[in-house]
Design an enzyme around this catalytic site. Structure first.
Site, PDB file in Angstrom:
ATOM      1  N   CYS A   1       0.862  -1.177   0.000  1.00 57.59           N
ATOM      2  CA  CYS A   1       0.000   0.000   0.000  1.00 57.59           C
ATOM      3  C   CYS A   1       0.903   1.234   0.000  1.00 57.59           C
ATOM      4  O   CYS A   1       1.814   1.337   0.833  1.00 57.59           O
ATOM      5  CB  CYS A   1      -0.897  -0.006   1.230  1.00 57.59           C
TER       6      CYS A   1
ATOM      7  N   ASP B   1      -0.279  -6.003   0.417  1.00 56.32           N
ATOM      8  CA  ASP B   1      -1.553  -6.376  -0.196  1.00 56.32           C
ATOM      9  C   ASP B   1      -1.327  -7.679  -0.949  1.00 56.32           C
ATOM     10  O   ASP B   1      -0.306  -7.844  -1.616  1.00 56.32           O
ATOM     11  CB  ASP B   1      -2.023  -5.287  -1.160  1.00 56.32           C
TER      12      ASP B   1
ATOM     13  N   VAL C   1       4.953 -13.910 -23.843  1.00 60.23           N
ATOM     14  CA  VAL C   1       5.754 -13.704 -22.640  1.00 60.23           C
ATOM     15  C   VAL C   1       6.252 -15.047 -22.126  1.00 60.23           C
ATOM     16  O   VAL C   1       5.514 -16.038 -22.110  1.00 60.23           O
ATOM     17  CB  VAL C   1       4.971 -12.926 -21.551  1.00 60.23           C
TER      18      VAL C   1
ATOM     19  N   HIS D   1      -3.977  -0.835  -5.958  1.00 63.86           N
ATOM     20  CA  HIS D   1      -4.341  -2.048  -6.699  1.00 63.86           C
ATOM     21  C   HIS D   1      -4.596  -1.743  -8.173  1.00 63.86           C
ATOM     22  O   HIS D   1      -4.113  -2.450  -9.066  1.00 63.86           O
ATOM     23  CB  HIS D   1      -5.594  -2.699  -6.117  1.00 63.86           C
ATOM     24  N   GLU D   2      -5.401  -0.709  -8.416  1.00 60.10           N
ATOM     25  CA  GLU D   2      -5.778  -0.359  -9.795  1.00 60.10           C
ATOM     26  C   GLU D   2      -4.552  -0.001 -10.621  1.00 60.10           C
ATOM     27  O   GLU D   2      -4.449  -0.366 -11.799  1.00 60.10           O
ATOM     28  CB  GLU D   2      -6.765   0.824  -9.782  1.00 60.10           C
TER      29      GLU D   2
END
Length: 167
Positions: free
Chosen positions: A58, A65, A80, A99-100
């Site tokens: 965070c 998180d 990948v 998070h976003e």
């Protein structure tokens, strides 16, 4: 294309797979991502990664998180390499971002690496403070059917939310 395996030229640039001395980055490290040639460029298909041990920090509290990250993409010329993806995702362990932002950064880095036809990244974070956050982002190559597909999937991605019973 041949189905008899890959030759050295096709694997050029893949250095981490099979290397036991690979170092785990201690900071955000998009440079560890590696790609290889898609041998099936003549068809559309999905490649999906489920990453159940993703961690980031965070940016406000520094607390960890935890999430499961789902990455699905339709490759074009490049794909990948999975060990490099594992090391890349590990590099978020000490990275402070919301998070976003993490999901969009991951998607942007993979677009830059592979130039896929289509990609989506979905993070399912464990709750903190009694709430979970599950950001979803996607992208389809502009001016193609994949751009329309991205719009459709974005508008309809959560019509049937899953039952949450483990978090």
């Amino acid at each position: 294309m041949s189905s008899t395996g890959r030759n050295g030229e096709e694997l050029q640039g893949v250095t981490l797979l099979g290397h036991r001395g690979a170092r785990y980055p201690d900071r955000y490290a998009p440079e560890v991502l590696e790609s290889f040639e898609n041998k099936h460029q003549n068809r559309d298909y999905f490649v999906k990664f489920n990453c159940p041990e993703f961690t980031s920090l965070c940016p406000m509290t520094g607390q960890p998180d935890f999430a499961t990250i789902y990455i699905s993409y339709m490759p074009d010329v490049r794909m990948v390499e999975s060990k490099s993806l594992k090391l890349y995702l590990f590099s978020f362990r000490n990275h402070g971002d919301f998070h976003e932002d993490c999901m969009n950064v991951i998607m942007n880095d993979l677009i830059a690496l592979m130039a896929p036809k289509y990609i989506e990244v979905w993070g399912k974070f464990t709750p903190r403070g009694g709430i979970s956050i599950d950001p979803y982002c996607n992208w389809g190559r502009p001016g193609t059917k994949y751009e329309r597909m991205a719009e459709h999937r974005l508008l309809n991605h959560d019509l049937y939310p899953e039952k949450i019973d483990n978090r």
